[in-house]
Scaffold this motif. Structure first.
Motif, PDB file in Angstrom:
ATOM      1  N   LEU A  32       0.777  -1.227   0.102  1.00 32.22           N
ATOM      2  CA  LEU A  32      -0.063  -0.034   0.051  1.00 32.22           C
ATOM      3  C   LEU A  32       0.902   1.368   0.062  1.00 32.22           C
ATOM      4  CD1 LEU A  32      -2.845  -1.001   2.598  1.00 32.22           C
ATOM      5  CD2 LEU A  32      -2.892  -0.923  -0.147  1.00 32.22           C
ATOM      6  N   VAL A  33       1.791   1.081   0.763  1.00 37.90           N
ATOM      7  CA  VAL A  33       2.768   2.339   0.734  1.00 37.90           C
ATOM      8  C   VAL A  33       3.434   2.539  -0.647  1.00 37.90           C
ATOM      9  CG1 VAL A  33       4.688   3.479   2.039  1.00 37.90           C
ATOM     10  CG2 VAL A  33       3.115   2.337   3.301  1.00 37.90           C
ATOM     11  N   VAL A  34       4.123   1.534  -1.311  1.00 39.12           N
ATOM     12  CA  VAL A  34       4.407   1.681  -2.554  1.00 39.12           C
ATOM     13  C   VAL A  34       3.619   2.254  -3.350  1.00 39.12           C
ATOM     14  CG1 VAL A  34       5.459   0.356  -4.415  1.00 39.12           C
ATOM     15  CG2 VAL A  34       6.316   0.025  -2.149  1.00 39.12           C
ATOM     16  N   TYR A  35       2.315   1.664  -3.290  1.00 41.23           N
ATOM     17  CA  TYR A  35       1.179   2.006  -4.330  1.00 41.23           C
ATOM     18  C   TYR A  35       1.039   3.648  -4.048  1.00 41.23           C
ATOM     19  CZ  TYR A  35      -3.369   2.660  -6.530  1.00 41.23           C
ATOM     20  OH  TYR A  35      -4.308   3.026  -7.226  1.00 41.23           O
ATOM     21  N   GLU A  36       0.812   3.923  -2.805  1.00 43.80           N
ATOM     22  CA  GLU A  36       0.564   5.422  -2.627  1.00 43.80           C
ATOM     23  C   GLU A  36       1.757   6.331  -2.968  1.00 43.80           C
ATOM     24  OE1 GLU A  36      -0.510   5.559   1.462  1.00 43.80           O
ATOM     25  OE2 GLU A  36      -2.245   4.988   0.927  1.00 43.80           O
ATOM     26  N   THR A  37       2.958   5.929  -2.831  1.00 46.69           N
ATOM     27  CA  THR A  37       4.243   6.727  -3.252  1.00 46.69           C
ATOM     28  C   THR A  37       4.491   6.597  -4.615  1.00 46.69           C
ATOM     29  OG1 THR A  37       5.652   5.072  -2.494  1.00 46.69           O
ATOM     30  CG2 THR A  37       4.926   6.734  -0.817  1.00 46.69           C
ATOM     31  N   GLN A  38       4.420   5.396  -5.180  1.00 45.03           N
ATOM     32  CA  GLN A  38       4.835   5.243  -6.753  1.00 45.03           C
ATOM     33  C   GLN A  38       6.218   5.297  -6.623  1.00 45.03           C
ATOM     34  OE1 GLN A  38       2.564   4.556  -9.402  1.00 45.03           O
ATOM     35  NE2 GLN A  38       1.344   4.047  -7.562  1.00 45.03           N
ATOM     36  N   ASN A  39       6.875   4.772  -5.522  1.00 45.85           N
ATOM     37  CA  ASN A  39       8.473   4.708  -5.472  1.00 45.85           C
ATOM     38  C   ASN A  39       8.812   3.886  -4.278  1.00 45.85           C
ATOM     39  OD1 ASN A  39      10.933   5.692  -4.494  1.00 45.85           O
ATOM     40  ND2 ASN A  39      10.800   7.219  -5.921  1.00 45.85           N
ATOM     41  N   ILE A  40       9.628   2.742  -4.508  1.00 36.79           N
ATOM     42  CA  ILE A  40      10.028   1.942  -3.635  1.00 36.79           C
ATOM     43  C   ILE A  40      10.995   2.531  -2.568  1.00 36.79           C
ATOM     44  CG2 ILE A  40      11.290  -0.203  -3.024  1.00 36.79           C
ATOM     45  CD1 ILE A  40      10.054  -1.322  -5.677  1.00 36.79           C
ATOM     46  N   SER A  41      11.958   3.215  -2.803  1.00 38.11           N
ATOM     47  CA  SER A  41      12.881   4.096  -1.926  1.00 38.11           C
ATOM     48  C   SER A  41      11.975   4.686  -0.986  1.00 38.11           C
ATOM     49  CB  SER A  41      13.917   4.758  -2.691  1.00 38.11           C
ATOM     50  OG  SER A  41      14.664   3.712  -3.307  1.00 38.11           O
ATOM     51  N   ARG A  42      11.092   5.570  -1.436  1.00 43.53           N
ATOM     52  CA  ARG A  42      10.262   6.481  -0.522  1.00 43.53           C
ATOM     53  C   ARG A  42       9.500   5.594   0.342  1.00 43.53           C
ATOM     54  NH1 ARG A  42      10.005  10.241   2.583  1.00 43.53           N
ATOM     55  NH2 ARG A  42       7.731  11.255   2.370  1.00 43.53           N
ATOM     56  N   ALA A  43       8.976   4.598  -0.083  1.00 48.73           N
ATOM     57  CA  ALA A  43       7.970   3.679   0.779  1.00 48.73           C
ATOM     58  C   ALA A  43       9.030   3.236   1.953  1.00 48.73           C
ATOM     59  CB  ALA A  43       7.535   2.571  -0.072  1.00 48.73           C
ATOM     60  N   ALA A  44      10.267   2.726   1.481  1.00 50.56           N
ATOM     61  CA  ALA A  44      11.195   2.289   2.359  1.00 50.56           C
ATOM     62  C   ALA A  44      11.353   3.241   3.546  1.00 50.56           C
ATOM     63  CB  ALA A  44      12.461   1.781   1.702  1.00 50.56           C
ATOM     64  N   PRO A  52      15.493  -3.106  -0.057  1.00 49.75           N
ATOM     65  CA  PRO A  52      15.430  -4.456  -0.446  1.00 49.75           C
ATOM     66  C   PRO A  52      14.259  -5.190   0.496  1.00 49.75           C
ATOM     67  CG  PRO A  52      17.746  -3.789  -0.095  1.00 49.75           C
ATOM     68  CD  PRO A  52      16.941  -2.754   0.262  1.00 49.75           C
ATOM     69  N   ALA A  53      14.145  -4.967   1.876  1.00 47.87           N
ATOM     70  CA  ALA A  53      13.145  -5.521   2.381  1.00 47.87           C
ATOM     71  C   ALA A  53      11.549  -5.087   2.030  1.00 47.87           C
ATOM     72  CB  ALA A  53      13.213  -4.925   4.028  1.00 47.87           C
ATOM     73  N   VAL A  54      11.577  -4.107   1.323  1.00 47.88           N
ATOM     74  CA  VAL A  54      10.466  -3.607   0.866  1.00 47.88           C
ATOM     75  C   VAL A  54       9.972  -4.434  -0.488  1.00 47.88           C
ATOM     76  CG1 VAL A  54       8.889  -1.810  -0.361  1.00 47.88           C
ATOM     77  CG2 VAL A  54      10.110  -1.225   1.850  1.00 47.88           C
ATOM     78  N   SER A  55      10.991  -4.582  -1.166  1.00 47.21           N
ATOM     79  CA  SER A  55      10.934  -5.439  -2.632  1.00 47.21           C
ATOM     80  C   SER A  55      10.613  -6.721  -2.166  1.00 47.21           C
ATOM     81  CB  SER A  55      12.447  -5.363  -3.294  1.00 47.21           C
ATOM     82  OG  SER A  55      12.417  -3.993  -3.679  1.00 47.21           O
ATOM     83  N   HIS A  56      11.276  -7.521  -1.169  1.00 46.08           N
ATOM     84  CA  HIS A  56      10.979  -8.808  -0.794  1.00 46.08           C
ATOM     85  C   HIS A  56       9.515  -8.959  -0.096  1.00 46.08           C
ATOM     86  CE1 HIS A  56      11.934 -12.696   1.364  1.00 46.08           C
ATOM     87  NE2 HIS A  56      11.050 -12.077   2.353  1.00 46.08           N
ATOM     88  N   ASN A  57       9.133  -7.882   0.391  1.00 47.02           N
ATOM     89  CA  ASN A  57       7.773  -8.076   0.910  1.00 47.02           C
ATOM     90  C   ASN A  57       6.788  -8.049  -0.199  1.00 47.02           C
ATOM     91  OD1 ASN A  57       8.512  -7.976   3.694  1.00 47.02           O
ATOM     92  ND2 ASN A  57       7.940  -5.992   3.987  1.00 47.02           N
ATOM     93  N   ILE A  58       6.903  -7.120  -1.447  1.00 48.55           N
ATOM     94  CA  ILE A  58       6.044  -7.317  -2.398  1.00 48.55           C
ATOM     95  C   ILE A  58       6.269  -8.545  -3.018  1.00 48.55           C
ATOM     96  CG2 ILE A  58       5.956  -5.921  -4.725  1.00 48.55           C
ATOM     97  CD1 ILE A  58       5.107  -4.173  -2.371  1.00 48.55           C
ATOM     98  N   LYS A  59       7.599  -9.159  -3.315  1.00 49.40           N
ATOM     99  CA  LYS A  59       7.647 -10.418  -3.872  1.00 49.40           C
ATOM    100  C   LYS A  59       6.798 -11.502  -3.101  1.00 49.40           C
ATOM    101  CE  LYS A  59      11.390 -13.520  -5.555  1.00 49.40           C
ATOM    102  NZ  LYS A  59      12.898 -13.513  -5.835  1.00 49.40           N
TER     103      LYS A  59
END
Length: 66
Positions: A32-44, A52-59
């Motif tokens: 949800l945070v990646v969706y809202e920010t449209q940016n994995i680094s900002r979501a992290a 990498p933890a955010v990417s892992h969670n999405i995966k």
């Protein structure tokens, strides 16, 4: 805004609706945070975890939902 996964709402108007209780809440939160920010680094940054933890969670969420 309503997000549907397999035609079941999981996010609607700022409230998280937990329909899949067997999926870790952190996986949804990362998505949800990646969706809202449209940016994995900002979501992290907002989640106080590494990129990498955010990417892992999405995966993991993708793996669980197919």
């Amino acid at each position: 805004m309503i997000i549907l996964i397999y035609n079941m709402p999981v996010y609607a108007y700022g409230e998280i609706i937990m329909q899949f209780s067997n999926i870790n809440y952190n996986l949804y939160k990362s998505f949800l945070v990646v969706y809202e920010t449209q940016n994995i680094s900002r979501a992290a940054d907002l989640l106080y975890i590494s990129q990498p933890a955010v990417s892992h969670n999405i995966k993991e969420l993708e793996k669980h939902l197919g």
